[in-house]
Motif scaffolding. Structure first.
Motif, PDB file in Angstrom:
ATOM      1  N   GLY A  53       0.778  -1.225   0.000  1.00  0.00           N
ATOM      2  CA  GLY A  53       0.000   0.000   0.000  1.00  0.00           C
ATOM      3  C   GLY A  53       0.815   1.282   0.000  1.00  0.00           C
ATOM      4  O   GLY A  53       0.459   2.238  -0.703  1.00  0.00           O
ATOM      5  N   PRO A  54       1.901   1.378   0.794  1.00  0.00           N
ATOM      6  CA  PRO A  54       2.672   2.637   0.803  1.00  0.00           C
ATOM      7  C   PRO A  54       3.222   3.027  -0.566  1.00  0.00           C
ATOM      8  O   PRO A  54       3.190   4.202  -0.941  1.00  0.00           O
ATOM      9  N   VAL A  55       3.704   2.038  -1.327  1.00  0.00           N
ATOM     10  CA  VAL A  55       4.225   2.341  -2.666  1.00  0.00           C
ATOM     11  C   VAL A  55       3.086   2.775  -3.581  1.00  0.00           C
ATOM     12  O   VAL A  55       3.205   3.759  -4.334  1.00  0.00           O
ATOM     13  N   PHE A  56       1.951   2.058  -3.524  1.00  0.00           N
ATOM     14  CA  PHE A  56       0.794   2.471  -4.317  1.00  0.00           C
ATOM     15  C   PHE A  56       0.336   3.877  -3.915  1.00  0.00           C
ATOM     16  O   PHE A  56      -0.041   4.678  -4.775  1.00  0.00           O
ATOM     17  N   GLY A  57       0.351   4.161  -2.612  1.00  0.00           N
ATOM     18  CA  GLY A  57      -0.061   5.485  -2.155  1.00  0.00           C
ATOM     19  C   GLY A  57       0.812   6.583  -2.737  1.00  0.00           C
ATOM     20  O   GLY A  57       0.315   7.608  -3.218  1.00  0.00           O
ATOM     21  N   MET A  58       2.128   6.359  -2.683  1.00  0.00           N
ATOM     22  CA  MET A  58       3.034   7.367  -3.221  1.00  0.00           C
ATOM     23  C   MET A  58       2.845   7.526  -4.727  1.00  0.00           C
ATOM     24  O   MET A  58       2.813   8.645  -5.252  1.00  0.00           O
ATOM     25  N   LEU A  59       2.686   6.400  -5.449  1.00  0.00           N
ATOM     26  CA  LEU A  59       2.509   6.464  -6.897  1.00  0.00           C
ATOM     27  C   LEU A  59       1.211   7.177  -7.276  1.00  0.00           C
ATOM     28  O   LEU A  59       1.201   8.032  -8.178  1.00  0.00           O
ATOM     29  N   LEU A  60       0.113   6.834  -6.597  1.00  0.00           N
ATOM     30  CA  LEU A  60      -1.160   7.487  -6.894  1.00  0.00           C
ATOM     31  C   LEU A  60      -1.110   8.972  -6.537  1.00  0.00           C
ATOM     32  O   LEU A  60      -1.712   9.808  -7.227  1.00  0.00           O
ATOM     33  N   GLY A  61      -0.392   9.299  -5.464  1.00  0.00           N
ATOM     34  CA  GLY A  61      -0.224  10.704  -5.106  1.00  0.00           C
ATOM     35  C   GLY A  61       0.529  11.473  -6.178  1.00  0.00           C
ATOM     36  O   GLY A  61       0.154  12.594  -6.555  1.00  0.00           O
TER      37      GLY A  61
ATOM     38  N   ILE B  95       0.139   4.493   4.643  1.00  0.00           N
ATOM     39  CA  ILE B  95      -0.272   4.662   3.252  1.00  0.00           C
ATOM     40  C   ILE B  95      -0.735   6.104   3.015  1.00  0.00           C
ATOM     41  O   ILE B  95      -0.379   6.736   2.009  1.00  0.00           O
ATOM     42  N   ALA B  96      -1.536   6.641   3.961  1.00  0.00           N
ATOM     43  CA  ALA B  96      -2.002   8.021   3.832  1.00  0.00           C
ATOM     44  C   ALA B  96      -0.831   8.996   3.826  1.00  0.00           C
ATOM     45  O   ALA B  96      -0.787   9.949   3.039  1.00  0.00           O
ATOM     46  N   ALA B  97       0.144   8.755   4.705  1.00  0.00           N
ATOM     47  CA  ALA B  97       1.309   9.639   4.781  1.00  0.00           C
ATOM     48  C   ALA B  97       2.139   9.569   3.498  1.00  0.00           C
ATOM     49  O   ALA B  97       2.606  10.599   2.996  1.00  0.00           O
ATOM     50  N   MET B  98       2.309   8.370   2.963  1.00  0.00           N
ATOM     51  CA  MET B  98       3.061   8.234   1.709  1.00  0.00           C
ATOM     52  C   MET B  98       2.295   8.842   0.532  1.00  0.00           C
ATOM     53  O   MET B  98       2.898   9.359  -0.418  1.00  0.00           O
ATOM     54  N   THR B  99       0.967   8.779   0.594  1.00  0.00           N
ATOM     55  CA  THR B  99       0.154   9.458  -0.418  1.00  0.00           C
ATOM     56  C   THR B  99       0.401  10.962  -0.369  1.00  0.00           C
ATOM     57  O   THR B  99       0.550  11.618  -1.402  1.00  0.00           O
ATOM     58  N   ALA B 100       0.439  11.505   0.842  1.00  0.00           N
ATOM     59  CA  ALA B 100       0.721  12.936   1.005  1.00  0.00           C
ATOM     60  C   ALA B 100       2.107  13.290   0.478  1.00  0.00           C
ATOM     61  O   ALA B 100       2.302  14.346  -0.132  1.00  0.00           O
ATOM     62  N   VAL B 101       3.069  12.390   0.706  1.00  0.00           N
ATOM     63  CA  VAL B 101       4.415  12.604   0.165  1.00  0.00           C
ATOM     64  C   VAL B 101       4.356  12.660  -1.360  1.00  0.00           C
ATOM     65  O   VAL B 101       4.953  13.534  -2.003  1.00  0.00           O
ATOM     66  N   GLY B 102       3.615  11.713  -1.965  1.00  0.00           N
ATOM     67  CA  GLY B 102       3.486  11.687  -3.420  1.00  0.00           C
ATOM     68  C   GLY B 102       2.847  12.951  -3.970  1.00  0.00           C
ATOM     69  O   GLY B 102       3.255  13.472  -5.011  1.00  0.00           O
ATOM     70  N   LEU B 103       1.855  13.478  -3.256  1.00  0.00           N
ATOM     71  CA  LEU B 103       1.184  14.708  -3.683  1.00  0.00           C
ATOM     72  C   LEU B 103       2.117  15.918  -3.622  1.00  0.00           C
ATOM     73  O   LEU B 103       1.869  16.934  -4.279  1.00  0.00           O
ATOM     74  N   SER B 104       3.178  15.809  -2.819  1.00  0.00           N
ATOM     75  CA  SER B 104       4.098  16.935  -2.633  1.00  0.00           C
ATOM     76  C   SER B 104       5.345  16.848  -3.501  1.00  0.00           C
ATOM     77  O   SER B 104       6.186  17.744  -3.461  1.00  0.00           O
ATOM     78  N   ILE B 105       5.475  15.756  -4.270  1.00  0.00           N
ATOM     79  CA  ILE B 105       6.712  15.497  -4.997  1.00  0.00           C
ATOM     80  C   ILE B 105       6.826  16.365  -6.251  1.00  0.00           C
ATOM     81  O   ILE B 105       5.861  16.563  -6.974  1.00  0.00           O
ATOM     82  N   ASP B 106       8.024  16.850  -6.476  1.00  0.00           N
ATOM     83  CA  ASP B 106       8.375  17.518  -7.728  1.00  0.00           C
ATOM     84  C   ASP B 106       9.226  16.536  -8.529  1.00  0.00           C
ATOM     85  O   ASP B 106      10.385  16.279  -8.189  1.00  0.00           O
ATOM     86  N   LEU B 107       8.657  15.963  -9.592  1.00  0.00           N
ATOM     87  CA  LEU B 107       9.365  14.932 -10.345  1.00  0.00           C
ATOM     88  C   LEU B 107      10.650  15.442 -10.987  1.00  0.00           C
ATOM     89  O   LEU B 107      11.602  14.687 -11.172  1.00  0.00           O
TER      90      LEU B 107
ATOM     91  N   ARG C 173      10.844  14.700  -1.010  1.00  0.00           N
ATOM     92  CA  ARG C 173      11.527  14.046  -2.128  1.00  0.00           C
ATOM     93  C   ARG C 173      12.562  13.041  -1.634  1.00  0.00           C
ATOM     94  O   ARG C 173      12.797  12.013  -2.276  1.00  0.00           O
ATOM     95  N   GLU C 174      13.180  13.303  -0.460  1.00  0.00           N
ATOM     96  CA  GLU C 174      14.148  12.366   0.097  1.00  0.00           C
ATOM     97  C   GLU C 174      13.462  11.083   0.539  1.00  0.00           C
ATOM     98  O   GLU C 174      13.995   9.980   0.358  1.00  0.00           O
ATOM     99  N   VAL C 175      12.265  11.225   1.127  1.00  0.00           N
ATOM    100  CA  VAL C 175      11.473  10.058   1.503  1.00  0.00           C
ATOM    101  C   VAL C 175      11.086   9.265   0.260  1.00  0.00           C
ATOM    102  O   VAL C 175      11.149   8.026   0.233  1.00  0.00           O
ATOM    103  N   ALA C 176      10.700   9.973  -0.802  1.00  0.00           N
ATOM    104  CA  ALA C 176      10.291   9.303  -2.038  1.00  0.00           C
ATOM    105  C   ALA C 176      11.450   8.546  -2.679  1.00  0.00           C
ATOM    106  O   ALA C 176      11.287   7.409  -3.132  1.00  0.00           O
ATOM    107  N   TYR C 177      12.632   9.174  -2.752  1.00  0.00           N
ATOM    108  CA  TYR C 177      13.810   8.481  -3.287  1.00  0.00           C
ATOM    109  C   TYR C 177      14.027   7.167  -2.546  1.00  0.00           C
ATOM    110  O   TYR C 177      14.242   6.107  -3.137  1.00  0.00           O
TER     111      TYR C 177
END
Length: 331
Positions: A35-43, A284-296, A147-151
């Motif tokens: 779920g955390p990876v899916f959350g970040m990707l969907l975010g 999962i919610a927190a990783m979703t929030a991380v994904g929503l904040s990411i600058d690719l 972005r560091e969390v996402a990496y």
């Protein structure tokens, strides 16, 4: 928090949870990804297709920080310290060397690759301890950026998948015992779901050993997070200004308290399981929030460097775990 201040967070929290629910569902269907990876990707996908309006920013940031801390506390309810001590104590020597190897490699290779200190720390912690959960616990303690969390999370995920296929093949090639493979999987594979998948594909006995070893390894979150929080605070403030009470990651105390409650039997097993599941959803919610904040664009600037670091950390932990077992004649 006043009503006016609380209302500022509601839109961002709401949109985060709306995305986290399908991410959680996908994680249950494909646990190997989780779920955390899916959350970040969907975010990330949501942020690209339709960026959240400015009114959501405060709630998204709140979720990525404070819900992340709350999730770590709730995860403590799945820990039974008696079980951990009874079986996991055999793996403590191996863990000492694997954790040391992961941090040494993360520090040296991270500097060589010119990666930010936080990215190297998170990849090292995720490899050494327990993947996404360790990253979730450590990120707020060292003030890591989204972005560091996402990496780190994406890097750890890549090697989780690889481990599921590579470890059982190597285990059979090396003719490892069930105990030996369980110790190896439990100390050298990052995420719990990958530990379970790899070890039970080897044998049921190996799976049982690996699961307990992995739970023991999870407890290493407590001392590692506290040490990193203190080191980080001392780097950003003069010794005269250093305040342990402000620096101390109090949510880790909550994790330990939840573990003690779970072990004591004060709460029923069903309630503890429900609280732990709630914690996993909040990750999962927190990783979703991380994904929503990411600058690719910022993520792309690092290229393959995080992956190279993750590969070196992962390989070092796997080799050191095997070496210590061989020395201790645990195969």
């Amino acid at each position: 928090m006043k009503d006016g201040e609380r209302s500022l967070f509601i839109p961002g929290i709401a949109i985060t949870f709306l995305i986290a629910v399908p991410a959680w569902y996908l994680g249950t269907k494909i646990p190997l990804i989780g779920g955390p990876v899916f959350g970040m990707l969907l975010g990330i996908i949501t942020a690209i297709c339709k960026p959240p309006p400015p009114c959501c920013r405060a709630g998204i940031q709140f979720t990525s920080k404070y819900f992340l801390q709350l999730s770590v506390i709730l995860l403590g309810f799945e820990m039974n310290l008696f079980h951990v001590l009874a079986i996991g104590s055999q793996s403590l020597a191996i863990m000492f060397f694997t954790i040391s190897a992961a941090f040494c490699v993360a520090w040296m290779i991270g500097r060589g690759l010119n990666l930010s200190g936080n990215t190297a720390i998170l990849i090292g912690v995720g490899t050494a301890i327990c993947g996404g959960s360790a990253i979730a616990a450590t990120a707020p303690a060292i003030a890591a950026k989204e972005r560091e969390v996402a990496y780190s999370l994406s890097t750890i995920f890549l090697f989780n998948i690889a481990a599921v296929f590579i470890f059982p093949v190597l285990g059979h090639y090396l003719k490892m015992s069930d105990l030996g493979f369980g110790l190896w999987a439990g100390t050298a594979i990052n995420d719990t779901s990958s530990v379970v998948a790899a070890s039970y594909s080897y044998s049921e006995a190996a799976g049982n050993f690996a699961t307990i070893v992995k739970l023991t390894r999870t407890l290493m979150i407590i001392p590692i997070t506290i040490i990193l929080a203190i080191i980080t605070a001392k780097k950003t403030a003069a010794d005269s200004e250093f305040n342990l009470a402000k620096t101390f990651p109090w949510f880790i105390v909550g994790f330990l308290a939840a573990s003690l409650v779970s072990t004591s039997g004060v709460f029923s097993e069903e309630l503890c399981a429900a609280l732990a599941h709630a914690g996993k959803f909040l990750i999962i919610a927190a990783m979703t929030a991380v994904g929503l904040s990411i600058d690719l664009r910022q993520m792309a600037s690092n290229g393959v460097r995080p992956i190279l670091l993750g590969l070196m950390c992962w390989a070092s932990v796997a080799v050191v775990s095997l070496g210590v077992q061989y020395y201790l004649e645990l195969w």
